[in-house]
Write an enzyme that holds these catalytic residues in place. Structure first.
Site, PDB file in Angstrom:
ATOM      1  N   MET A 288     -72.382 -60.942 -26.543  1.00 49.29           N
ATOM      2  CA  MET A 288     -71.712 -62.237 -26.709  1.00 49.29           C
ATOM      3  C   MET A 288     -72.033 -63.130 -25.524  1.00 49.29           C
ATOM      4  O   MET A 288     -71.776 -62.758 -24.387  1.00 49.29           O
ATOM      5  CB  MET A 288     -70.175 -62.056 -26.774  1.00 49.29           C
ATOM      6  CG  MET A 288     -69.730 -61.140 -27.885  1.00 49.29           C
ATOM      7  SD  MET A 288     -67.930 -60.928 -28.080  1.00 49.29           S
ATOM      8  CE  MET A 288     -67.183 -61.974 -26.901  1.00 49.29           C
ATOM      9  N   ASP A 289     -72.585 -64.300 -25.783  1.00 49.46           N
ATOM     10  CA  ASP A 289     -72.821 -65.276 -24.714  1.00 49.46           C
ATOM     11  C   ASP A 289     -71.666 -66.280 -24.744  1.00 49.46           C
ATOM     12  O   ASP A 289     -71.528 -67.044 -25.690  1.00 49.46           O
ATOM     13  CB  ASP A 289     -74.155 -65.997 -24.929  1.00 49.46           C
ATOM     14  CG  ASP A 289     -75.332 -65.029 -24.836  1.00 49.46           C
ATOM     15  OD1 ASP A 289     -75.212 -64.035 -24.096  1.00 49.46           O
ATOM     16  OD2 ASP A 289     -76.361 -65.260 -25.495  1.00 49.46           O
TER      17      ASP A 289
END
Lengths: 290, 212
Positions: free
Chosen positions: A129-130
């Site tokens: 997850m960015d």
């Protein structure tokens, strides 16, 4: 007891390892073989190899490279970049990956997570997850190498990927990437509290003392970094000694442990005093029996 | 003649077979990935690797007609077998993962989900210490305390007589089991650095010992 993990993240762009700054600037390191070899010798607990240009260029990671790397890797190897189907996962694992990491394709098609889990099991799927702190004070997910914003709230997305069967979350902070100011512990804490699967924290480590905070303040099960491990001799061992000295239980099997050595406030190894230096004798390391 | 033994890794379409092969190539040199049942014959040692879901694994083994030749080799001919992670779990009688599924019944036991405990995240993933209960060929020359890489959500429950080593994750989990020529390890020795390679080389030596 289960130990905390120190993970090295190798970013590959056009088949070269790079350092990443803010997801938009890249410094070349070179052939992936060398960092992989030294990290293995220096007691790293896991390696994550991400091809950051694959998804955008609509291609897969170079499997030839993966095959070669896997041969000299004896810690778990997570591979990501360009995965859009179960068939891709099979190819990556065939080439020597132990786990896969998916990011943008999970956002575009969340069913993919469950499809992979049903065949390869939860433990094989790491969802990356960015995250970025938006102006309204909410952490949201960005896709396509952190370039395109989505409406997904980070903690909601974390809960969703957990319910879809993901085994771990690789949590990256876009704001902190390459910033060298340390982890975004608020973000890590928010996500670790939202889900009960292990969280790998990443993004922002600038000195070796930052690792401990991700675990103590953020509650992460594993701490990762990329840039800092390049250009420093025994980088992962020194990082581990810093963690041990902060009271964190971590595996240390290497002969060179830096035990009893002092570190400055930035976690860097201090010079030994003249007196101590004069006492050093060279001893032969134990021979490996394997 | 060179003193190499025939190690065969069973490929049933799941798991990190390449990683396992890499490790044995380093240790022994002669290792083959097989998926054809007739190839199990003349194996000196069999490796049953595995990452994934139990129900799929057993289904694939059946579809590839691998179960009967495996039983023949392991039970009748006493060929040494090492099950890794899911491969270890397949050795049990049955598993509750993905419905009630029958296993290979090489070691009496069953596979159950690790009960959730406050403060212990699942899956159980990472390096954990292994406490050796019995002096066994697999742990020859490895000091009793050492950590190995685990990644699993289910555990092998069986009688103490088969337990060689355990690990602790809030509760005790069987890490290594053995019954005669059948060995199972819950962790991944192929990805547990030097200690893991050492354990695998002990298994190779054990196979050599049985051939003399």
């Amino acid at each position: 007891m289960l130990k905390k993990r120190l993970i090295a993240c190798l970013l590959m762009k056009d088949d070269l390892i790079v350092q990443s700054i803010g997801f938009n600037k890249y410094l070349p390191i070179g052939n992936p073989k060398f960092p992989l070899e030294f990290l293995n010798k220096w007691d790293v607990d896991e390696i994550v190899l991400l091809d950051i240009s694959a998804y955008k260029q609509k291609r897969k990671l170079n499997l030839k490279i993966l095959e070669v790397l896997s041969k000299s890797c004896f810690v778990p190897l997570t591979v990501g970049g360009g995965i859009t189907s179960v068939e891709d996962v099979r190819k990556y694992i065939r080439a020597g990956a132990d786990k896969v990491s998916i990011n943008s394709s999970a956002i575009n098609n969340s069913k993919l997570i469950t499809e992979i889990v049903n065949i390869f099991g939860s433990q094989c799927v790491v969802v990356s997850m960015d995250c970025k702190l938006d102006k309204d004070g909410i952490y949201r997910i960005y896709k396509d190498s952190g370039k395109i914003p989505t409406n997904l709230v980070a903690s909601d997305w974390a809960k969703e990927v957990e319910s879809l069967g993901a085994g771990e979350i690789f949590l990256n902070s876009i704001d902190r990437d390459g910033s060298k100011i340390g982890y975004d512990n608020n973000l890590i804490k928010e996500i670790t509290e939202a889900v009960s699967i292990p969280i790998i924290a990443c993004g922002g480590v600038g000195d070796f003392s930052h690792f401990a905070s991700g675990i103590i303040k953020g509650g992460a099960s594993a701490v990762a970094a990329g840039n800092i491990f390049h250009y420093i001799e025994h980088s992962t061992i020194i990082a581990k000694m810093n963690l041990l000295q902060s009271g964190i239980d971590i595996r240390m099997d290497s002969e060179a442990t830096y035990k009893g050595r002092e570190f400055d406030k930035n976690g860097r190894l201090m010079m030994m005093s003249r007196e101590d230096l004069s006492k050093i004798e060279f001893t032969r390391g134990k021979e490996d029996i394997i | 003649m060179e003193n190499l033994i025939n190690i065969k890794i069973i490929d049933y379409g799941m798991g990190n077979i390449q990683s396992v092969k890499n490790a044995f190539e380093l240790l022994n040199g002669k290792v083959e990935i097989i998926s054809d049942p007739s190839n199990i014959k003349n194996a000196d040692g069999i490796i049953l690797p595995g990452v994934g879901a139990f129900s799929n694994a057993i289904k694939n083994l059946k579809e590839r007609k691998l179960i009967e030749p495996l039983k023949e080799a392991v039970i009748d001919q006493k060929v040494p077998l090492l099950g890794i992670c899911l491969g270890m779990q397949l050795l049990a009688d049955n598993s509750e993962e993905g419905g009630d599924n029958e296993g290979l019944s090489f070691i009496a036991g069953k596979i159950c989900k690790i009960p959730h405990m406050e403060g212990y995240r699942l899956p159980h993933v990472g390096w954990n210490d292994v406490a050796v209960k019995k002096k066994e060929p697999l742990f020859r020359n490895i000091i009793d305390k050492g950590s190995f890489y685990f990644v699993h959500s289910y555990r092998f429950e069986c009688d103490d007589e088969f337990v060689v080593a355990t690990t602790n994750y809030g509760q005790s989990i069987n890490a290594v089991v053995r019954k005669e020529n059948v060995f199972g390890v819950q962790f991944h020795p192929e990805r547990s650095q030097r200690k893991g390679l050492h354990l695998l080389s002990n298994f190779v030596n054990y196979i050599k010992g049985t051939k003399v």
